[in-house]
Motif scaffolding. Structure first.
Motif, PDB file in Angstrom:
ATOM      1  N   SER A  80       0.878  -1.079   0.063  1.00  0.00           N
ATOM      2  CA  SER A  80       0.099   0.023   0.051  1.00  0.00           C
ATOM      3  C   SER A  80       0.849   1.368   0.106  1.00  0.00           C
ATOM      4  N   SER A  81       0.181   2.326  -0.798  1.00  0.00           N
ATOM      5  CA  SER A  81       1.128   3.720  -0.658  1.00  0.00           C
ATOM      6  C   SER A  81       0.244   4.781   0.020  1.00  0.00           C
ATOM      7  N   GLY A  82      -0.815   4.400   0.884  1.00  0.00           N
ATOM      8  CA  GLY A  82      -1.562   5.298   1.620  1.00  0.00           C
ATOM      9  C   GLY A  82      -2.418   4.731   2.730  1.00  0.00           C
ATOM     10  N   LYS A  84      -6.284   5.981  -4.219  1.00  0.00           N
ATOM     11  CA  LYS A  84      -7.442   5.378  -4.713  1.00  0.00           C
ATOM     12  C   LYS A  84      -7.367   3.865  -4.417  1.00  0.00           C
ATOM     13  N   PRO A  85      -8.613   3.274  -4.173  1.00  0.00           N
ATOM     14  CA  PRO A  85      -8.843   1.905  -3.768  1.00  0.00           C
ATOM     15  C   PRO A  85      -8.573   1.060  -4.719  1.00  0.00           C
ATOM     16  N   ARG A  86      -8.215  -0.129  -4.683  1.00  0.00           N
ATOM     17  CA  ARG A  86      -7.781  -0.972  -5.558  1.00  0.00           C
ATOM     18  C   ARG A  86      -7.824  -2.397  -5.154  1.00  0.00           C
ATOM     19  N   CYS A  87      -8.222  -3.406  -5.939  1.00  0.00           N
ATOM     20  CA  CYS A  87      -8.217  -4.851  -5.420  1.00  0.00           C
ATOM     21  C   CYS A  87      -7.171  -5.515  -6.074  1.00  0.00           C
ATOM     22  N   ARG A  88      -6.478  -6.482  -5.103  1.00  0.00           N
ATOM     23  CA  ARG A  88      -5.453  -7.282  -5.707  1.00  0.00           C
ATOM     24  C   ARG A  88      -5.581  -8.659  -5.047  1.00  0.00           C
ATOM     25  N   CYS A  89      -5.166  -9.506  -5.972  1.00  0.00           N
ATOM     26  CA  CYS A  89      -5.240 -10.886  -5.621  1.00  0.00           C
ATOM     27  C   CYS A  89      -4.052 -11.543  -5.132  1.00  0.00           C
ATOM     28  N   ALA A  90      -3.933 -12.172  -4.009  1.00  0.00           N
ATOM     29  CA  ALA A  90      -2.822 -12.666  -3.235  1.00  0.00           C
ATOM     30  C   ALA A  90      -2.506 -14.246  -4.061  1.00  0.00           C
ATOM     31  N   GLU A  91      -1.501 -14.857  -3.571  1.00  0.00           N
ATOM     32  CA  GLU A  91      -1.113 -16.246  -4.131  1.00  0.00           C
ATOM     33  C   GLU A  91      -2.174 -17.272  -4.338  1.00  0.00           C
ATOM     34  N   TRP A  92      -2.987 -17.283  -3.289  1.00  0.00           N
ATOM     35  CA  TRP A  92      -4.131 -18.183  -3.301  1.00  0.00           C
ATOM     36  C   TRP A  92      -5.277 -17.998  -4.409  1.00  0.00           C
ATOM     37  N   GLU A  93      -5.602 -16.707  -4.420  1.00  0.00           N
ATOM     38  CA  GLU A  93      -6.533 -16.447  -5.460  1.00  0.00           C
ATOM     39  C   GLU A  93      -5.938 -16.589  -7.022  1.00  0.00           C
ATOM     40  N   GLU A  94      -4.647 -16.392  -7.012  1.00  0.00           N
ATOM     41  CA  GLU A  94      -3.888 -16.417  -8.378  1.00  0.00           C
ATOM     42  C   GLU A  94      -3.814 -17.834  -8.660  1.00  0.00           C
ATOM     43  N   ALA A  95      -3.435 -18.589  -7.687  1.00  0.00           N
ATOM     44  CA  ALA A  95      -3.487 -20.125  -7.990  1.00  0.00           C
ATOM     45  C   ALA A  95      -4.918 -20.879  -8.113  1.00  0.00           C
TER      46      ALA A  95
END
Length: 611
Positions: free
Chosen positions: A27-29, A51-62
């Motif tokens: 995060s930058s804020g 600004k809000p953003r959603c990011r997948c962790a390793e589990w979601e990516e796998a």
């Protein structure tokens, strides 16, 4: 839709914390302030330049899950879409309801559940569509790797997924979605205990068994399941591991050493399968019971038996001596076991062996003299040519692990000679028996024939015969089980008997059935003068009657016959002449009377006169 939703985000323990720490570092804020009114379809929200953003962790990516921003007002979802929001299940078979929602912002809905699989336990995951067309289930581990999947076929056939045992308590995740994009509706989900894997799956976790006559259950819970057993052997003993069929099929068995080397694999036995081990010393042995193509789970009744010490040596040294006429019990301690027996052979004697499996007879030098595989219960015979020690090697018995009798019999000298010169002479009207102890053996029997004799020779049950006589060809007519013989000279006729079927023994009989009234060829022809006439009878289909007469060249003659035989005249150059003919040369002509049929017998007459 579900009646409840777990609000706890601590069900994952250290895993959730680790994901939060990793994402927080990106995060930058102020994540909490920026993400206050933001919900992610999966993953975590973070601040990116305010600004809000959603990011997948390793589990979601796998797991192949999309992580998109969604506002709470846009979705009413009872179950989370990611591991940190997963609904915790007790895995006790309780039914949980849920619903797959319409896609939001282009992101398909999915519901994620979690449960802790206990060590060595089976579980069944079942998803039944209620209002949705179908139900797709995926099973994932803590890394997001998919370890199983299933799709229902309407409400009648739920999606079913068997969870294989793990070696220690393990957190697993279940994802429910529609089989295709846009398929939404209600469903019910169950995670139920399905049993315990009762035996280890590897050599290191093998179940220890003590040999006994008692059977025990072996359950293979899923395709690919393996149950491993171990036992300690006693030096010189044989062991058999047997499993009866289950669900109409038998498992695959493999026996291995402590180092994993395979020493035997499944062999069919009566009503099941078995593997065997013959132990040279004390050691640990392992047997693997694995899945064959039947619906899992399947249970087999198995047993581990100590067959006892080997009864006979495996080599010629120490071979068990045989006494002809005395049965010896034999048991193969394993499928590869060899038992060696010995006897002292007498030159010229025939020995009969009754056994099971493969039999090899060798001499003291180890040279194989005869080999026979006992199939169908036949006996094997062997004629000793040189006196001395002989060895019988038994192996590959069809019923290894079971005791069967072995019998060696001394039948004495060969009962008949093998050639016409050494044939056994018998009297006409008598019967003789014989033994054909080798596949290609010949027994020679002979009788003294009269020049005018007609004889019937029969040999039963499965005989073949060749006929020999000093004068050469022996006129004969084939009959069932023998011949009709029309003797041409007073001489011995030899019958060389050989096998023509499965029988080793035979019974032969010689009978005189008639007397020939005239000679059968030119040498035995009866001389006549013109005008000539004669009458007689054909005693068999092999019989012919022959006459000679002098005819003049250029003159015409009439040859007429009645009865079962037809008359044919032959000129000195063997030209055949019938009925009305002109003699080509002056000389001695021969008249033959024959039926031309192997079955026609009876009376005949003929006349020959000049026209």
């Amino acid at each position: 839709m579900s009646l409840f939703r777990s609000s706890s985000r601590n069900a994952l323990g250290p895993l959730t914390a680790a994901l939060l720490v990793v994402l927080a570092g990106c995060s930058s804020g102020d994540d909490a302030e920026v993400c206050a009114d933001v919900e992610c379809s999966a993953g975590l929200c973070f601040a990116d330049d305010g600004k809000p953003r959603c990011r997948c962790a390793e589990w979601e990516e796998a797991a192949g899950i999309t992580c998109e921003q969604v506002t709470p007002a846009m979705r009413l979802d009872e179950h989370g879409d990611s591991p940190e929001d997963a609904t915790a299940l007790a895995a006790d078979g309780e039914e949980v309801e849920g619903a797959v929602q319409l896609p939001t912002a282009g992101v398909a809905d999915r519901d994620v559940f979690t449960f802790t699989a206990q060590a060595m336990h089976f579980y069944e995951v079942r998803c039944t569509p209620r209002t949705m067309p179908d139900c797709a289930v995926r099973l994932m581990d803590a890394s997001g790797a998919v370890v199983g999947s299933a799709v229902s076929q309407g409400a009648a056939v739920p999606a079913r997924l068997l969870v294989r045992p793990v070696q220690q308590p393990t957190v697993l995740f279940v994802e429910v979605s529609g089989a295709l994009a846009g398929r939404v509706g209600a469903y019910s989900l169950q995670v139920s205990p399905a049993g315990v894997d009762d035996h280890g799956n590897a050599l290191a976790t093998a179940t220890v068994r003590q040999p006994s006559a008692e059977s025990f259950d072996v359950t293979l819970g899923y395709e690919g399941d393996v149950d491993v057993f171990t036992f300690r052997s006693v030096a010189g003993h044989g062991y058999r591991f047997t499993c009866d069929p289950g669900n109409g099929s038998s498992p695959r068995l493999e026996a291995r050493t402590a180092l994993g080397a395979r020493v035997d694999s499944t062999s069919n036995v009566l009503n099941g399968v078995a593997v065997g081990v013959k132990a040279a010393g004390e050691a640990s042995w392992f047997v693997e019971v694995s899945y064959v193509e039947v619906p899992a789970p399947v249970t087999y009744r198995c047993r581990l038996e100590d067959l006892g010490a080997d009864q006979h040596a495996d080599v010629t040294t120490g071979a068990t001596p045989l006494t002809p006429g005395t049965e010896v019990p034999v048991r193969m301690e394993s499928r590869t076991d060899v038992d060696v027996l010995s006897f002292t052979g007498v030159a010229g004697h025939v020995y009969r062996i009754a056994s099971q499996g493969l039999v090899r007879i060798t001499n003291a030098a180890g040279t194989e003299l005869k080999r026979w595989d006992f199939v169908g219960g036949y006996k094997v015979y062997y004629e000793v040519t040189t006196a001395g020690p002989y060895y019988v090697q038994l192996s590959n018995a069809s019923a290894w692990g079971s005791t069967f009798p072995f019998l060696l019999e001394d039948l004495g000298l060969d009962d008949h000679g093998d050639t016409a010169a050494t044939a056994t002479r018998i009297a006409v009207g008598s019967t003789v028996t014989g033994l054909l102890h080798e596949e290609y053996e010949v027994d020679a029997i002979s009788f003294m024939a009269d020049a005018d004799g007609i004889y019937r020779v029969t040999c039963e049950p499965d005989c073949g015969m060749n006929l020999e006589a000093p004068s050469g060809w022996v006129p004969r007519l084939s009959q069932p089980n023998g011949y009709i013989i029309d003797a041409r000279a007073a001489e011995p006729i030899a019958m060389l008997v050989h096998r023509a079927g499965f029988s080793y023994t035979f019974t032969l009989r010689v009978e005189r059935i008639g007397t020939d009234d005239y000679g059968d060829d030119e040498l035995g022809a009866t001389p006549l003068t013109l005008p000539a006439s004669a009458s007689g009878a054909l005693q068999s289909g092999a019989d012919s009657d022959t006459f000679s007469v002098v005819l003049q060249a250029g003159r015409t003659y009439l040859l007429e016959s009645t009865g079962v035989a037809s008359a044919v005249a032959y000129a000195p150059d063997h030209t055949s002449l019938r009925y009305r003919f002109t003699a080509p040369v002056t000389g001695t002509y021969t008249v033959f009377m024959s039926s031309g049929s192997s079955i026609r017998t009876g009376e005949w007459s003929f006349t020959l006169r000049e026209e």
